[in-house]
Design an enzyme around this catalytic site. Sequence first.
Site, mmCIF file in Angstrom:
data_model
loop_
_atom_site.group_PDB
_atom_site.id
_atom_site.type_symbol
_atom_site.label_atom_id
_atom_site.label_comp_id
_atom_site.label_asym_id
_atom_site.label_seq_id
_atom_site.Cartn_x
_atom_site.Cartn_y
_atom_site.Cartn_z
ATOM 1 N N ASP A 44 -37.724 -2.614 -48.688
ATOM 2 C CA ASP A 44 -38.468 -2.529 -49.943
ATOM 3 C C ASP A 44 -37.520 -2.966 -51.054
ATOM 4 O O ASP A 44 -36.361 -2.548 -51.080
ATOM 5 C CB ASP A 44 -38.965 -1.095 -50.175
ATOM 6 N N SER A 45 -38.017 -3.819 -51.942
ATOM 7 C CA SER A 45 -37.154 -4.358 -52.997
ATOM 8 C C SER A 45 -37.789 -4.172 -54.353
ATOM 9 O O SER A 45 -39.010 -3.989 -54.468
ATOM 10 C CB SER A 45 -36.947 -5.866 -52.810
ATOM 11 N N ARG B 177 -45.452 -7.889 -42.505
ATOM 12 C CA ARG B 177 -46.285 -9.032 -42.116
ATOM 13 C C ARG B 177 -45.851 -10.297 -42.857
ATOM 14 O O ARG B 177 -46.440 -11.352 -42.684
ATOM 15 C CB ARG B 177 -47.754 -8.762 -42.482
ATOM 16 N N ASN B 178 -44.860 -10.148 -43.737
ATOM 17 C CA ASN B 178 -44.415 -11.264 -44.581
ATOM 18 C C ASN B 178 -43.586 -12.265 -43.751
ATOM 19 O O ASN B 178 -42.494 -11.958 -43.295
ATOM 20 C CB ASN B 178 -43.588 -10.670 -45.734
ATOM 21 N N PHE C 139 -39.399 -16.907 -56.665
ATOM 22 C CA PHE C 139 -40.669 -16.202 -56.871
ATOM 23 C C PHE C 139 -40.405 -14.993 -57.767
ATOM 24 O O PHE C 139 -39.265 -14.729 -58.180
ATOM 25 C CB PHE C 139 -41.260 -15.765 -55.523
#
Length: 202
Positions: free
Chosen positions: A69-70, A8-9, A152
């Site tokens: 996934d990070s 959803r990002n 970020f």
Amino acid sequence: MQLLLATRNKDKIKEIRQALADLPLTILTCDDFLDFPEIEETGATLEENATLKAKGIYEHSGFPSLSDDSGLEVDYLNGAPGVYSSRYAGPGCTYDDNNRKLLQELNGVPAEKRTAHFRTVIAIAWSVSEIDVVEGRVNGVIASEKTGSSGFGYDPVFYYPPAAKTFAQMTLDEKNGVSHRGRALKAARDKIMARLNKAAKL
Ligand code: IMP
């Protein structure tokens, strides 16, 4: 061919769209579905989480689904925070809390032992049993203090030696050119192209 992005990002959706823009592919997102499920990240590794999400969204939608996934893996901490990167300092923590905790854990550790890498794993579920998994990584060193204000997450403490800057001191284009996510997306693109070529031959 249609490919559903299992996230959803909005920033990720934009970056993935850009990386795949020239392929003969229709990109679907959660906005194309009324009921887009949340898949819990219960895996012990980035690979497990990416696969869980891609497979879960495939099972729900019936469309080939891509998930990522990070995390940051610090050698001195045996790969931590890894899969817990977003919640390293506890539930509801901020990026700043996480950076503070990381710097505390590495307090007094010499520069040569502060090596780390960011890693992104992308899984593409073509069916329940056909799942491509690729990764991208970028090596760096955890600085002794935060520097820079862009980006970020752990960017202010992730020092990237080839640029002699932290990720938070680099422009977005500079960072994207070398980042774990950019590299994983290139590898994912190759898998998608191979799949498109295979489909064209059938
Ligand atoms: P995600 O799987 O992409 O949501 O990343 C999980 C967490 O890893 C994020 O909340 C960040 O703490 C960290 N992370 C992932 N990619 C980056 C990055 O490019 N810079 C800094 N932190 C990152």
